[in-house]
Design a protein around this motif. Structure first.
Motif, PDB file in Angstrom:
ATOM      1  N   HIS A 156      51.435  38.966  10.704  1.00  0.00           N
ATOM      2  CA  HIS A 156      52.552  39.642  11.367  1.00  0.00           C
ATOM      3  C   HIS A 156      52.079  39.966  12.776  1.00  0.00           C
ATOM      4  O   HIS A 156      51.245  40.854  12.980  1.00  0.00           O
ATOM      5  CB  HIS A 156      52.942  40.914  10.609  1.00  0.00           C
ATOM      6  CG  HIS A 156      53.286  40.638   9.174  1.00  0.00           C
ATOM      7  ND1 HIS A 156      54.502  40.142   8.791  1.00  0.00           N
ATOM      8  CD2 HIS A 156      52.543  40.745   8.041  1.00  0.00           C
ATOM      9  CE1 HIS A 156      54.509  39.962   7.484  1.00  0.00           C
ATOM     10  NE2 HIS A 156      53.329  40.318   7.009  1.00  0.00           N
ATOM     11  N   ARG A 186      60.337  46.663   6.612  1.00  0.00           N
ATOM     12  CA  ARG A 186      60.643  45.228   6.492  1.00  0.00           C
ATOM     13  C   ARG A 186      59.401  44.442   6.083  1.00  0.00           C
ATOM     14  O   ARG A 186      59.449  43.586   5.204  1.00  0.00           O
ATOM     15  CB  ARG A 186      61.163  44.700   7.843  1.00  0.00           C
ATOM     16  CG  ARG A 186      61.564  43.239   7.834  1.00  0.00           C
ATOM     17  CD  ARG A 186      61.878  42.722   9.244  1.00  0.00           C
ATOM     18  NE  ARG A 186      60.689  42.529  10.048  1.00  0.00           N
ATOM     19  CZ  ARG A 186      59.897  41.455   9.996  1.00  0.00           C
ATOM     20  NH1 ARG A 186      60.196  40.455   9.189  1.00  0.00           N
ATOM     21  NH2 ARG A 186      58.814  41.372  10.749  1.00  0.00           N
ATOM     22  N   GLU A 200      57.694  31.856   9.785  1.00  0.00           N
ATOM     23  CA  GLU A 200      58.680  32.165   8.734  1.00  0.00           C
ATOM     24  C   GLU A 200      59.813  33.029   9.272  1.00  0.00           C
ATOM     25  O   GLU A 200      60.943  32.908   8.836  1.00  0.00           O
ATOM     26  CB  GLU A 200      57.988  32.878   7.563  1.00  0.00           C
ATOM     27  CG  GLU A 200      57.035  31.958   6.815  1.00  0.00           C
ATOM     28  CD  GLU A 200      56.528  32.551   5.516  1.00  0.00           C
ATOM     29  OE1 GLU A 200      56.510  33.789   5.376  1.00  0.00           O
ATOM     30  OE2 GLU A 200      56.138  31.759   4.640  1.00  0.00           O
ATOM     31  N   THR A 201      59.485  33.954  10.188  1.00  0.00           N
ATOM     32  CA  THR A 201      60.523  34.844  10.734  1.00  0.00           C
ATOM     33  C   THR A 201      60.256  35.086  12.214  1.00  0.00           C
ATOM     34  O   THR A 201      59.104  35.307  12.603  1.00  0.00           O
ATOM     35  CB  THR A 201      60.487  36.226  10.033  1.00  0.00           C
ATOM     36  OG1 THR A 201      60.367  36.039   8.635  1.00  0.00           O
ATOM     37  CG2 THR A 201      61.730  37.045  10.334  1.00  0.00           C
ATOM     38  N   ARG A 202      61.342  35.044  12.985  1.00  0.00           N
ATOM     39  CA  ARG A 202      61.269  35.489  14.386  1.00  0.00           C
ATOM     40  C   ARG A 202      62.178  36.710  14.470  1.00  0.00           C
ATOM     41  O   ARG A 202      63.396  36.578  14.355  1.00  0.00           O
ATOM     42  CB  ARG A 202      61.769  34.392  15.336  1.00  0.00           C
ATOM     43  CG  ARG A 202      60.877  33.155  15.353  1.00  0.00           C
ATOM     44  CD  ARG A 202      61.493  32.036  16.197  1.00  0.00           C
ATOM     45  NE  ARG A 202      60.600  30.890  16.250  1.00  0.00           N
ATOM     46  CZ  ARG A 202      60.534  29.944  15.331  1.00  0.00           C
ATOM     47  NH1 ARG A 202      61.337  29.984  14.279  1.00  0.00           N
ATOM     48  NH2 ARG A 202      59.669  28.944  15.435  1.00  0.00           N
ATOM     49  N   HIS A 203      61.578  37.860  14.658  1.00  0.00           N
ATOM     50  CA  HIS A 203      62.353  39.100  14.498  1.00  0.00           C
ATOM     51  C   HIS A 203      62.256  39.978  15.754  1.00  0.00           C
ATOM     52  O   HIS A 203      61.157  40.273  16.229  1.00  0.00           O
ATOM     53  CB  HIS A 203      61.782  39.856  13.274  1.00  0.00           C
ATOM     54  CG  HIS A 203      62.447  41.155  13.006  1.00  0.00           C
ATOM     55  ND1 HIS A 203      63.767  41.246  12.611  1.00  0.00           N
ATOM     56  CD2 HIS A 203      61.989  42.431  13.085  1.00  0.00           C
ATOM     57  CE1 HIS A 203      64.080  42.515  12.455  1.00  0.00           C
ATOM     58  NE2 HIS A 203      63.024  43.262  12.739  1.00  0.00           N
ATOM     59  N   ASP A 236      56.465  36.470  11.927  1.00  0.00           N
ATOM     60  CA  ASP A 236      55.782  36.377  10.628  1.00  0.00           C
ATOM     61  C   ASP A 236      55.361  34.913  10.497  1.00  0.00           C
ATOM     62  O   ASP A 236      56.222  34.028  10.408  1.00  0.00           O
ATOM     63  CB  ASP A 236      56.720  36.732   9.472  1.00  0.00           C
ATOM     64  CG  ASP A 236      57.243  38.161   9.554  1.00  0.00           C
ATOM     65  OD1 ASP A 236      56.646  38.983  10.269  1.00  0.00           O
ATOM     66  OD2 ASP A 236      58.257  38.441   8.883  1.00  0.00           O
ATOM     67  N   GLN A 294      57.522  42.747   1.872  1.00  0.00           N
ATOM     68  CA  GLN A 294      57.024  41.390   1.582  1.00  0.00           C
ATOM     69  C   GLN A 294      55.723  41.417   0.783  1.00  0.00           C
ATOM     70  O   GLN A 294      55.255  40.399   0.296  1.00  0.00           O
ATOM     71  CB  GLN A 294      56.768  40.638   2.894  1.00  0.00           C
ATOM     72  CG  GLN A 294      58.011  40.480   3.748  1.00  0.00           C
ATOM     73  CD  GLN A 294      57.706  39.879   5.124  1.00  0.00           C
ATOM     74  OE1 GLN A 294      56.854  39.007   5.263  1.00  0.00           O
ATOM     75  NE2 GLN A 294      58.398  40.353   6.138  1.00  0.00           N
ATOM     76  N   GLU A 350      60.955  48.695  10.809  1.00  0.00           N
ATOM     77  CA  GLU A 350      60.165  47.473  10.931  1.00  0.00           C
ATOM     78  C   GLU A 350      59.008  47.476   9.921  1.00  0.00           C
ATOM     79  O   GLU A 350      58.747  46.488   9.245  1.00  0.00           O
ATOM     80  CB  GLU A 350      59.627  47.350  12.368  1.00  0.00           C
ATOM     81  CG  GLU A 350      58.578  46.293  12.588  1.00  0.00           C
ATOM     82  CD  GLU A 350      59.018  44.884  12.189  1.00  0.00           C
ATOM     83  OE1 GLU A 350      60.215  44.645  12.007  1.00  0.00           O
ATOM     84  OE2 GLU A 350      58.131  44.022  12.026  1.00  0.00           O
TER      85      GLU A 350
END
Ligand code: SAM
Length: 342
Positions: free
Chosen positions: A288, A183, A319-322, A337, A187, A180
């Protein structure tokens, strides 16, 4: 014996082997095998393998010499490795001792075996440990030092080319979050300004600085900040890192409107710090946001909380659902994010 192996084409073998070695994921007690133009690289923990590498179960040979804990016990114990510390999560004290003895007698390189003795707790998110074998066994507390001045619970952990010195009895650290963190680190862009509100020993701060960012890391835990400074030095990024001990709510006014990126890894109570995150954010900033929620709606509460604090001053775009990992039955640890633009 069948073990989890990363399968790659032969041409990408060495590059992949190095990646796994840097993340401390190679299972040295098994042979690397070649078949049908592919390499099979045995790994210690399939859950931590980066998503782009396929993991298969495969019967591979054991190296000649090693005795593994499994050989010695006749069953496969569950444990995690953090540098040269082996971590157990075993409720039965007899079984814990049996596994610890087998680990110490095996050929895996280990200094200390510890068992989780509590959940992570309090503001500093540090756990209690029982030292079962190795350095510091006679100590009444896990953190008592050994002769060379270091503690039996201090170790060096490696992930993705960075090195972290830390003491598990003094600071929060989870090797399970390596993928994680990677990841997020990928960015980060050169020269951006990043702020880690709950920095620990620097597992976000150091790789961010390695990518050329100017990074500020804050933590309440004095020991964590000492380790963070040391880890910045060890990884040759001290010039790009400012480490501050204190409550991030008190530090934030110095960095108001400053950040291009904010990391909030305090999953149970990050929502209480959202006003601080927004204070830190510059005109265009990615947050984040780590959270632990029920699997039925893992992202909704976080997104709602962020919008409630950041809008209308900022436009909010998720932007991101992780999903990072499962945390407990029906509960997941997630990351949002979120870009804030003013
Ligand atoms: N980011 C690190 C990591 O991934 O290993 C550490 C995360 S840990 C879950 C949360 C950290 O937040 C702990 O090290 C704790 O000491 C720190 N912390 C808790 N409350 C804080 C506050 N008000 N201000 C600054 N740090 C805080």
């Amino acid at each position: 014996m069948e073990v989890p192996c990363v399968r790659v084409e032969r041409e990408r073998g060495e590059e992949t082997r190095q990646r796994l070695a840097e993340a401390d994921l190679l299972a040295a007690e098994f042979e690397i095998e070649v078949a049908d133009g592919n390499l099979y690289l045995p790994v210690t923990d399939r859950d931590r393998v980066p998503e782009d590498l396929p993991v298969v179960s495969r019967a591979v040979g054991e190296r000649d010499t090693p005795d593994t804990p499994t050989d010695l016990l006749g069953y496969e114990p569950t444990y995690e490795r953090l540098g040269d510390i082996v971590i157990l999560d075993e409720d039965d004290p007899e079984q814990a001792r049996e596994i610890a003895d087998a680990v110490m007698s095996s050929d895996i390189p280990v200094k200390t075996v510890v068992n989780r003795a509590s959940k992570v707790k309090g503001e500093l998110r540090v756990r209690d440990w029982e030292v079962l074998a190795g350095d510091g066994t006679e100590a009444s507390e896990a953190s008592r030092g050994s002769e060379d001045g270091s503690s039996g619970t201090e170790t060096v952990h490696r992930e993705y080319g960075c090195e972290f010195l830390l003491d598990v009895a003094e600071v929060y650290f989870s090797p399970r979050l390596a993928t994680e963190r990677h990841r997020v680190a990928e960015q980060v862009e050169e020269a951006e300004r990043a702020f880690d509100m709950f920095a620990g020993v620097g597992p976000f701060v150091v790789p961010f600085a390695k990518r050329g960012a100017e990074v500020v890391g804050v933590d309440l835990n004095e020991k964590a900040i000492e380790y963070l400074r040391e880890n910045a030095r060890r990884n040759d990024v001290a010039d790009g890192v400012t480490a501050i001990q204190g409550d991030v709510r008190e530090v934030a006014p110095e960095y108001s409107d400053w950040a291009d990126r904010v990391v909030m890894n305090l999953p149970h109570s990050a929502d209480e710090f959202l006003d601080t995150a927004v204070e830190l954010a510059g005109d265009d900033c990615v947050i984040h946001y780590y959270d632990i929620q029920h699997e039925d709606d893992p992202f909704g509460p976080g997104e709602e909380a962020i919008r409630a604090v950041a809008e209308p001053e900022y436009e909010v775009e998720v932007e991101t659902r992780h999903v990072v990992r499962s945390y407990a039955p029906h509960e997941v640890n997630v990351c949002l994010d979120v870009r804030l633009s003013r």
